[in-house]
Design a protein around this motif. Structure first.
Motif, PDB file in Angstrom:
ATOM      1  N   ALA A 189       0.830  -1.207   0.000  1.00  0.00           N
ATOM      2  CA  ALA A 189       0.000   0.000   0.000  1.00  0.00           C
ATOM      3  C   ALA A 189       0.864   1.256   0.000  1.00  0.00           C
ATOM      4  O   ALA A 189       0.564   2.235  -0.695  1.00  0.00           O
ATOM      5  CB  ALA A 189      -0.939  -0.020   1.198  1.00  0.00           C
ATOM      6  N   LYS A 190       1.931   1.237   0.781  1.00  0.00           N
ATOM      7  CA  LYS A 190       2.832   2.402   0.812  1.00  0.00           C
ATOM      8  C   LYS A 190       3.515   2.595  -0.547  1.00  0.00           C
ATOM      9  O   LYS A 190       3.725   3.732  -0.999  1.00  0.00           O
ATOM     10  CB  LYS A 190       3.860   2.230   1.916  1.00  0.00           C
ATOM     11  N   HIS A 191       3.843   1.465  -1.173  1.00  0.00           N
ATOM     12  CA  HIS A 191       4.451   1.557  -2.505  1.00  0.00           C
ATOM     13  C   HIS A 191       3.448   2.170  -3.495  1.00  0.00           C
ATOM     14  O   HIS A 191       3.815   3.009  -4.331  1.00  0.00           O
ATOM     15  CB  HIS A 191       4.878   0.164  -2.967  1.00  0.00           C
ATOM     16  N   LEU A 192       2.175   1.769  -3.388  1.00  0.00           N
ATOM     17  CA  LEU A 192       1.134   2.341  -4.238  1.00  0.00           C
ATOM     18  C   LEU A 192       1.000   3.837  -3.978  1.00  0.00           C
ATOM     19  O   LEU A 192       0.882   4.622  -4.923  1.00  0.00           O
ATOM     20  CB  LEU A 192      -0.206   1.638  -3.969  1.00  0.00           C
ATOM     21  N   GLN A 193       1.043   4.210  -2.712  1.00  0.00           N
ATOM     22  CA  GLN A 193       0.906   5.623  -2.358  1.00  0.00           C
ATOM     23  C   GLN A 193       2.038   6.442  -2.974  1.00  0.00           C
ATOM     24  O   GLN A 193       1.813   7.537  -3.507  1.00  0.00           O
ATOM     25  CB  GLN A 193       0.907   5.753  -0.833  1.00  0.00           C
ATOM     26  N   ASN A 194       3.232   5.916  -2.930  1.00  0.00           N
ATOM     27  CA  ASN A 194       4.378   6.607  -3.548  1.00  0.00           C
ATOM     28  C   ASN A 194       4.219   6.684  -5.069  1.00  0.00           C
ATOM     29  O   ASN A 194       4.544   7.705  -5.691  1.00  0.00           O
ATOM     30  CB  ASN A 194       5.685   5.900  -3.186  1.00  0.00           C
ATOM     31  N   ASP A 195       3.730   5.573  -5.660  1.00  0.00           N
ATOM     32  CA  ASP A 195       3.534   5.554  -7.110  1.00  0.00           C
ATOM     33  C   ASP A 195       2.551   6.629  -7.550  1.00  0.00           C
ATOM     34  O   ASP A 195       2.757   7.317  -8.561  1.00  0.00           O
ATOM     35  CB  ASP A 195       3.015   4.185  -7.555  1.00  0.00           C
ATOM     36  N   ILE A 196       1.442   6.749  -6.799  1.00  0.00           N
ATOM     37  CA  ILE A 196       0.430   7.750  -7.158  1.00  0.00           C
ATOM     38  C   ILE A 196       1.003   9.152  -7.012  1.00  0.00           C
ATOM     39  O   ILE A 196       0.863   9.997  -7.909  1.00  0.00           O
ATOM     40  CB  ILE A 196      -0.821   7.588  -6.277  1.00  0.00           C
ATOM     41  N   HIS A 197       1.678   9.401  -5.893  1.00  0.00           N
ATOM     42  CA  HIS A 197       2.255  10.722  -5.646  1.00  0.00           C
ATOM     43  C   HIS A 197       3.287  11.067  -6.723  1.00  0.00           C
ATOM     44  O   HIS A 197       3.322  12.193  -7.242  1.00  0.00           O
ATOM     45  CB  HIS A 197       2.895  10.751  -4.261  1.00  0.00           C
ATOM     46  N   GLU A 198       4.066  10.069  -7.100  1.00  0.00           N
ATOM     47  CA  GLU A 198       5.092  10.292  -8.121  1.00  0.00           C
ATOM     48  C   GLU A 198       4.461  10.497  -9.492  1.00  0.00           C
ATOM     49  O   GLU A 198       4.870  11.363 -10.270  1.00  0.00           O
ATOM     50  CB  GLU A 198       6.044   9.091  -8.141  1.00  0.00           C
ATOM     51  N   GLY A 199       3.426   9.683  -9.782  1.00  0.00           N
ATOM     52  CA  GLY A 199       2.764   9.789 -11.085  1.00  0.00           C
ATOM     53  C   GLY A 199       2.125  11.142 -11.311  1.00  0.00           C
ATOM     54  O   GLY A 199       2.065  11.628 -12.450  1.00  0.00           O
ATOM     55  N   LEU A 200       1.687  11.789 -10.238  1.00  0.00           N
ATOM     56  CA  LEU A 200       1.080  13.112 -10.362  1.00  0.00           C
ATOM     57  C   LEU A 200       2.084  14.178 -10.781  1.00  0.00           C
ATOM     58  O   LEU A 200       1.692  15.279 -11.178  1.00  0.00           O
ATOM     59  CB  LEU A 200       0.407  13.509  -9.045  1.00  0.00           C
ATOM     60  N   GLN A 201       3.380  13.855 -10.670  1.00  0.00           N
ATOM     61  CA  GLN A 201       4.405  14.791 -11.128  1.00  0.00           C
ATOM     62  C   GLN A 201       4.526  14.782 -12.657  1.00  0.00           C
ATOM     63  O   GLN A 201       5.128  15.679 -13.236  1.00  0.00           O
ATOM     64  CB  GLN A 201       5.785  14.413 -10.545  1.00  0.00           C
ATOM     65  N   TYR A 202       3.968  13.746 -13.292  1.00  0.00           N
ATOM     66  CA  TYR A 202       4.223  13.534 -14.718  1.00  0.00           C
ATOM     67  C   TYR A 202       2.918  13.554 -15.526  1.00  0.00           C
ATOM     68  O   TYR A 202       2.712  12.737 -16.425  1.00  0.00           O
ATOM     69  CB  TYR A 202       4.941  12.190 -14.912  1.00  0.00           C
ATOM     70  N   LEU A 203       2.041  14.498 -15.225  1.00  0.00           N
ATOM     71  CA  LEU A 203       0.753  14.563 -15.898  1.00  0.00           C
ATOM     72  C   LEU A 203       0.829  15.179 -17.292  1.00  0.00           C
ATOM     73  O   LEU A 203      -0.165  15.182 -18.019  1.00  0.00           O
ATOM     74  CB  LEU A 203      -0.242  15.350 -15.041  1.00  0.00           C
ATOM     75  N   SER A 204       1.971  15.724 -17.664  1.00  0.00           N
ATOM     76  CA  SER A 204       2.085  16.257 -19.016  1.00  0.00           C
ATOM     77  C   SER A 204       2.060  15.138 -20.060  1.00  0.00           C
ATOM     78  O   SER A 204       1.867  15.385 -21.250  1.00  0.00           O
ATOM     79  CB  SER A 204       3.359  17.090 -19.163  1.00  0.00           C
ATOM     80  N   PHE A 205       2.260  13.910 -19.604  1.00  0.00           N
ATOM     81  CA  PHE A 205       2.104  12.727 -20.449  1.00  0.00           C
ATOM     82  C   PHE A 205       1.228  11.769 -19.646  1.00  0.00           C
ATOM     83  O   PHE A 205       1.696  11.061 -18.761  1.00  0.00           O
ATOM     84  CB  PHE A 205       3.468  12.088 -20.757  1.00  0.00           C
ATOM     85  N   SER A 206      -0.084  11.783 -19.924  1.00  0.00           N
ATOM     86  CA  SER A 206      -0.995  10.964 -19.120  1.00  0.00           C
ATOM     87  C   SER A 206      -2.258  10.707 -19.930  1.00  0.00           C
ATOM     88  O   SER A 206      -2.389  11.153 -21.073  1.00  0.00           O
ATOM     89  CB  SER A 206      -1.353  11.684 -17.817  1.00  0.00           C
ATOM     90  N   GLY A 207      -3.180   9.976 -19.328  1.00  0.00           N
ATOM     91  CA  GLY A 207      -4.458   9.733 -19.973  1.00  0.00           C
ATOM     92  C   GLY A 207      -4.315   9.031 -21.303  1.00  0.00           C
ATOM     93  O   GLY A 207      -3.848   7.891 -21.399  1.00  0.00           O
ATOM     94  N   VAL A 208      -4.761   9.703 -22.357  1.00  0.00           N
ATOM     95  CA  VAL A 208      -4.741   9.122 -23.703  1.00  0.00           C
ATOM     96  C   VAL A 208      -3.330   8.723 -24.102  1.00  0.00           C
ATOM     97  O   VAL A 208      -3.127   7.692 -24.772  1.00  0.00           O
ATOM     98  CB  VAL A 208      -5.335  10.128 -24.712  1.00  0.00           C
ATOM     99  N   ASP A 209      -2.322   9.505 -23.684  1.00  0.00           N
ATOM    100  CA  ASP A 209      -0.931   9.171 -24.028  1.00  0.00           C
ATOM    101  C   ASP A 209      -0.540   7.809 -23.456  1.00  0.00           C
ATOM    102  O   ASP A 209       0.073   6.978 -24.129  1.00  0.00           O
ATOM    103  CB  ASP A 209       0.013  10.248 -23.478  1.00  0.00           C
ATOM    104  N   ILE A 210      -0.874   7.573 -22.194  1.00  0.00           N
ATOM    105  CA  ILE A 210      -0.540   6.290 -21.555  1.00  0.00           C
ATOM    106  C   ILE A 210      -1.282   5.147 -22.243  1.00  0.00           C
ATOM    107  O   ILE A 210      -0.707   4.071 -22.489  1.00  0.00           O
ATOM    108  CB  ILE A 210      -0.885   6.345 -20.053  1.00  0.00           C
ATOM    109  N   ALA A 211      -2.581   5.380 -22.572  1.00  0.00           N
ATOM    110  CA  ALA A 211      -3.357   4.334 -23.234  1.00  0.00           C
ATOM    111  C   ALA A 211      -2.730   3.961 -24.575  1.00  0.00           C
ATOM    112  O   ALA A 211      -2.617   2.778 -24.919  1.00  0.00           O
ATOM    113  CB  ALA A 211      -4.797   4.803 -23.421  1.00  0.00           C
ATOM    114  N   ARG A 212      -2.305   4.948 -25.346  1.00  0.00           N
ATOM    115  CA  ARG A 212      -1.680   4.671 -26.643  1.00  0.00           C
ATOM    116  C   ARG A 212      -0.385   3.883 -26.473  1.00  0.00           C
ATOM    117  O   ARG A 212      -0.085   2.964 -27.242  1.00  0.00           O
ATOM    118  CB  ARG A 212      -1.404   5.984 -27.364  1.00  0.00           C
ATOM    119  N   GLN A 213       0.380   4.256 -25.449  1.00  0.00           N
ATOM    120  CA  GLN A 213       1.632   3.551 -25.189  1.00  0.00           C
ATOM    121  C   GLN A 213       1.365   2.081 -24.903  1.00  0.00           C
ATOM    122  O   GLN A 213       2.041   1.188 -25.436  1.00  0.00           O
ATOM    123  CB  GLN A 213       2.347   4.202 -24.005  1.00  0.00           C
TER     124      GLN A 213
END
Length: 965
Positions: A746-770
């Motif tokens: 759970a703590k690892h998930l919490q870190n992943d979410i917090h870290e992922g929020l730093q990289y929203l300039s490539f997210s959503g549709v971009d991640i799905a395409r990847q």
């Protein structure tokens, strides 16, 4: 034995639900009279005399369509039914009367047993009575119904009254067929009509409901014109050398034309002419109905006066050639076109009646006023009637709600009445330009309208995720054909005028509610002009059951409908129901608003006091996004590089094979006390509430997955302030089931979410395409976990309660969401595609989530074993392994109880015992398919919905199952 007329035969044939469009109903007229005095014994004697006087009331119609008249029995059975309501509360009385109205509106009299008319008296109080009368038009057409009521009143006051012998209807019909002059006229008119078949206009293109219910549901709209208004209309008709009926037909045709915009269409105009081939025909009771097909074409007319005068001229020619049955004309027309032809809109003008009004004073003295009438007929979607009454004109429209939306018909009805009243007060409007008449009546300025059209708001491009939502509306991708939209249903006491006023204020306040989407240009614009997408539907005169049936049917269509993007994509539909309650359906497309913004707007709409705040500033603890897009792309490519397959959830069928996604929602509630203990325990381990909840969800999903691994989309909202909109996107998170410490994962998930929020300039549709490129699979992110904890909850004093909801998303098969209850608990909801998951499997997931959290609280350890909640049968196939027998540790009744409790939404199957009536526990028609599926899965059967629909309790279901196994 007697042959039926063409009209009688058509009505008999239309009783079969599978025979014709809008079939399955009898052609019948149901009326209610209210009075303060009624002698029931005297009425019974009058009815006995009435049946002796008119032979057709003793008609039996055999299965082969042959009619037979019964002899008068020596000891006749009672005719009048009596229902005593005096001991009920006033509310219970009104509900029973509405229920009875609904039952009689939709009944089919048993003609094969000689029941062609039915009478009942409801005893409401010592000085309040309601007389219910239902007559089948095969025996008693509307013109004959007047005679029935006049004779009944006469016998009621004087049982010894004598009349000249009245001919039997079938004797009249036989004489008509053998009448040489009539036969010549009939042949002439048949040739006249057949020569003009190619010129008969098409049926009006009504906005029929797609996938309409097979069960008829009729409703009535009514309004009155005062005596002074009638006098004004009569004067206007005389000044234009028109009959009163022609003027009303003209206004009706003009009004309907404004809403369907057909170049031409046909109307069904009934006639009730009685050929005087026998003496005393004018006192004969039977079915003398015929109809004419009237062509409507407004295009060449400048004014309503010109349009109506042409209609009057056409009617003269049609009446001259009315000796050939309208039923036969439609049959000839169907053969001409090679397809079934109908005339679904009927307009009846009963304004030139003998005696000047519908009923005489004698009828009113005997039975009171006729305060309600409604009719049904095969192939008729809208039956509009105008009739002269004591104090003016009664406007009565009978509509099939299973074919037409009530709010649409209500708009046409309101416009018709408004136009008539405008002509009463401003006769000069009759010569006004047709194209601007309604604008003039509404007081609109065409110049202002043009100015609004000339405004060109600034266009902004759609974001990548908005464009993806548009693509999801099509069937180009699997799990498509849906809009990304949220539906919410509220119930409670709230003022409809305040709702209108509040909604108009919100439209002005929030730009999103004035945002137009252009799918061709892929742009959005905010208009200054506020348009209230509000639909009001008045169901207050329906019984609770009838209103519920209508709303259930409406909801099924409403939740899955795609918005027409000619307007801002949102809607509020308000149903006014009995007991001054309001039911509100709200639907918002994610093209303009995200979930949190929708919750905010609905709270503002139903707030106990007006909210005059500035545009909301959303405060979040999420970090701002400063990472360049290329760095963000590199981060996600590395982060998700090990993913090679689409999620291995055991779907019912391959997701790529599901084109049209149809969603349903199931919920389960976590008690406030348990939820509070859970997040306190999580906080002690350094976990946020949302992280702790998502960890439980992911652990269960990973165990359920075939490869013990799951990755899901996680919607997130970057920090923004100002106007409400949809700026949401999503990231992806991964989870693997193993025996490691759940807290650590759970703590690892919490870190992943917090870290992922730093990289929203490539997210959503971009991640799905990847991921699509990596895995070569679609859909690639079919599972979503939505965190609604930050969404605003309604204030405790809010009277409108959230009753249900549904969220749909293209390319998504399952959306697991958790939100706070107003009282402080937690609601888990799963919106799922019904072709992808069984209802029983979804419910087992919800129960597993709830049980896991309970176990964590009880043990005070942030740990649980998912195998305790998802047994091997569910893991192999989610609720659909038909090869296994039912659980021997449970009785059959326990398992049946569990199925019905899960589908209805009852917490704890012990609430259902073997004799509990399912209807009293909330069973609704839309539940039957899911119940059938679950029972078939549980007991390895292949039953249909028809097998279980009549079962009222567990005992009856068990009996059915034992016969089937």
């Amino acid at each position: 034995m007697n042959d039926l007329t063409p009209m009688q035969a058509a009505c008999w044939f239309g009783r079969d639900a599978n025979s014709v469009f809008l079939g399955g109903v009898s052609a019948h007229l149901y009326t209610e009279f209210n009075t303060r005095t009624l002698d029931l014994h005297q009425l019974e004697w009058a009815l006995q005399r009435l049946y002796r006087e008119h032979a057709i009331l003793r008609m039996i119609l055999c299965q082969d369509g042959q009619a037979n008249i019964q002899e008068i029995p020596n000891t006749p059975s009672p005719i009048l039914e009596i229902e005593d309501l005096k001991e009920l509360t006033e509310q219970a009385k009104q509900e029973r009367l509405l229920q009875k109205r609904n039952e009689w509106t939709h009944q089919r009299l048993e003609l094969n047993r000689g029941q062609v008319i039915r009478f009942s008296a409801s005893l409401i109080d010592l000085d309040r009575f309601r007389l219910h009368i239902d007559s089948d038009m095969i025996a008693v057409d509307p013109s004959s119904f007047r005679l029935i009521m006049e004779d009944l009143a006469q016998f009621y006051f004087d049982i010894e009254s004598e009349f000249t012998n009245v001919p039997s209807f079938f004797d009249w019909h036989a004489a008509l067929k053998n009448h040489s002059e009539y036969r010549k006229l009939s042949t002439r008119d048949r040739q006249w009509w057949q020569a003009r078949l190619k010129d008969i206009a098409p049926a009006p293109s009504l906005p029929f409901i797609k996938d309409a219910s097979n069960a008829a549901q009729s409703h009535c709209l009514h309004e009155r014109l005062s005596l002074s208004e009638l006098t004004s209309i009569e004067t206007l008709a005389r000044q234009n050398t028109l009959t009163l009926s022609s003027l009303f037909v003209g206004v009706f045709a003009f009004t309907l034309d404004q809403f369907i915009q057909d170049s031409q269409f046909r109307l069904n105009v009934p006639t009730f002419w009685r050929a005087p081939v026998l003496a005393e025909t004018d006192r004969c009771v039977g079915d003398f109905a015929n109809f004419l097909l009237l062509n409507i074409n407004k295009a060449k007319h400048r004014s309503l006066a010109s349009f109506t005068q042409e209609i009057a001229s056409k009617m003269v020619h049609l009446l001259e050639h009315s000796h050939y049955s309208g039923v036969n004309i439609l049959r000839d027309l169907s053969r001409h076109h090679g397809s079934t032809q109908i005339a679904p809109v009927v307009f009846t003008a009963a304004l030139d009646l003998s005696g000047g009004k519908l009923f005489s004073e004698k009828v009113t003295q005997a039975f009171g006023s006729m305060d309600w009438s409604i009719s049904q007929g095969p192939q008729v979607a809208l039956d509009a009637q105008v009739v002269r009454i004591d104090n003016g004109v009664l406007i009565n429209w009978d509509i099939r709600l299973d074919a037409l939306e009530l709010h649409w018909v209500n708009q046409v009805f309101t416009t018709f009445v408004k136009t008539l009243k405008a002509l009463c007060h401003t006769p000069d409007l009759f010569d006004h330009d047709c194209n601007t008449l309604l604008d003039t009546i509404d007081g609109k300025s065409s110049s202002t309208h043009q100015e609004n059209q000339q405004q060109t708001p600034k266009e902004e491009p759609l974001s990548a995720i908005q464009q993806a939502y548009l693509l999801g509306r099509t069937n180009l991708l699997p799990l498509g054909g849906v809009a990304m939209q949220e539906f919410r249903e509220y119930k409670g006491h709230f003022s409809l005028p305040i709702l209108r006023e509040r909604l108009n204020s919100l439209i002005k306040k929030h730009d999103s509610l004035r945002t137009y989407i252009c799918p061709d240009k892929l742009t959005q614009t905010v208009h200054k002009k506020a348009v209230a997408n509000l639909i009001e539907v008045d169901l207050s005169e329906m019984s609770a059951q009838a209103a519920s049936v209508y709303m259930d049917s409406y909801r099924a269509r409403y939740t899955h409908a795609l918005f027409d993007l000619d307007l801002p994509p949102w809607n509020i539909t308000a149903f006014k129901v009995a007991d001054e309650q309001l039911v509100v359906f709200a639907r918002f497309d994610a093209l303009i608003l995200d979930g949190r913004a929708i919750a905010t707007i609905m709270n503002e709409l139903f707030a106990s006091e007006d909210i005059h705040s500035e545009p909301l500033v959303l405060e979040q603890d999420e970090p701002e996004n400063d990472v360049p897009r290329e760095a963000a792309r590199e981060y996600w490519c590395t982060k998700l590089s090990d993913i090679k397959l689409a999620p291995q959830i055991p779907w019912r069928k391959p997701l790529e094979s599901i084109n049209d996604a149809k969603f349903e929602r199931l919920n389960i509630t976590l008690d406030k006390k348990v939820y509070r203990q859970f997040y306190k325990l999580s906080a002690k381990r350094g976990l946020f509430k949302n992280t702790a909840i998502m960890s439980v969800i992911l652990e269960i999903l990973a165990y359920w997955s075939k490869d013990q691994f799951i990755y899901t989309a996680l919607p997130v909202l970057p920090l923004y302030s100002g106007a409400l909109a949809n700026r949401s996107t999503f990231i992806a998170v991964t989870w693997e089931h193993n025996q490691l410490d759940l807290t650590g994962k759970a703590k690892h998930l919490q870190n992943d979410i917090h870290e992922g929020l730093q990289y929203l300039s490539f997210s959503g549709v971009d991640i799905a395409r990847q991921l699509v490129e990596q895995c070569n699979a679609k859909p690639i992110l079919p599972v979503v976990i939505t965190n609604g904890l930050s969404w605003p909850t309604p204030p405790k004093d809010q009277t409108m309660q959230l009753a249900s909801g549904l969220t749909q998303t293209p390319q998504i098969a399952m959306d697991i969401r958790f939100t706070k209850k107003k009282e402080g608990g937690l609601i888990f909801s799963i919106d799922y595609v019904i072709d992808a998951l069984e209802a029983s499997a979804v419910m087992s997931l919800l129960e597993a989530l709830k049980t896991a959290i309970h176990d964590i609280v009880n043990t005070q350890e942030f740990h649980f074993d998912a195998s305790n909640y998802l047994i091997d049968r569910q893991k192999k196939s989610p609720g659909s392994d038909k090869s296994l027998p039912h659980d021997d540790n449970q009785t059959m009744q326990d398992q049946i109880s569990r199925v019905y409790s899960d589908v209805i939404g009852i917490q704890g199957s012990k609430q259902l015992d073997k004799d509990t009536n399912f209807m009293s526990m909330g069973l609704k028609p839309q539940h039957f398919k899911r119940i059938m599926s679950s029972l078939n899965d549980t007991f390895s059967l292949k039953m249909s919905v028809k097998d279980i629909i009549k079962c009222r309790n567990i005992n009856e279901v068990e009996h059915l199952l034992k016969k089937s196994i």
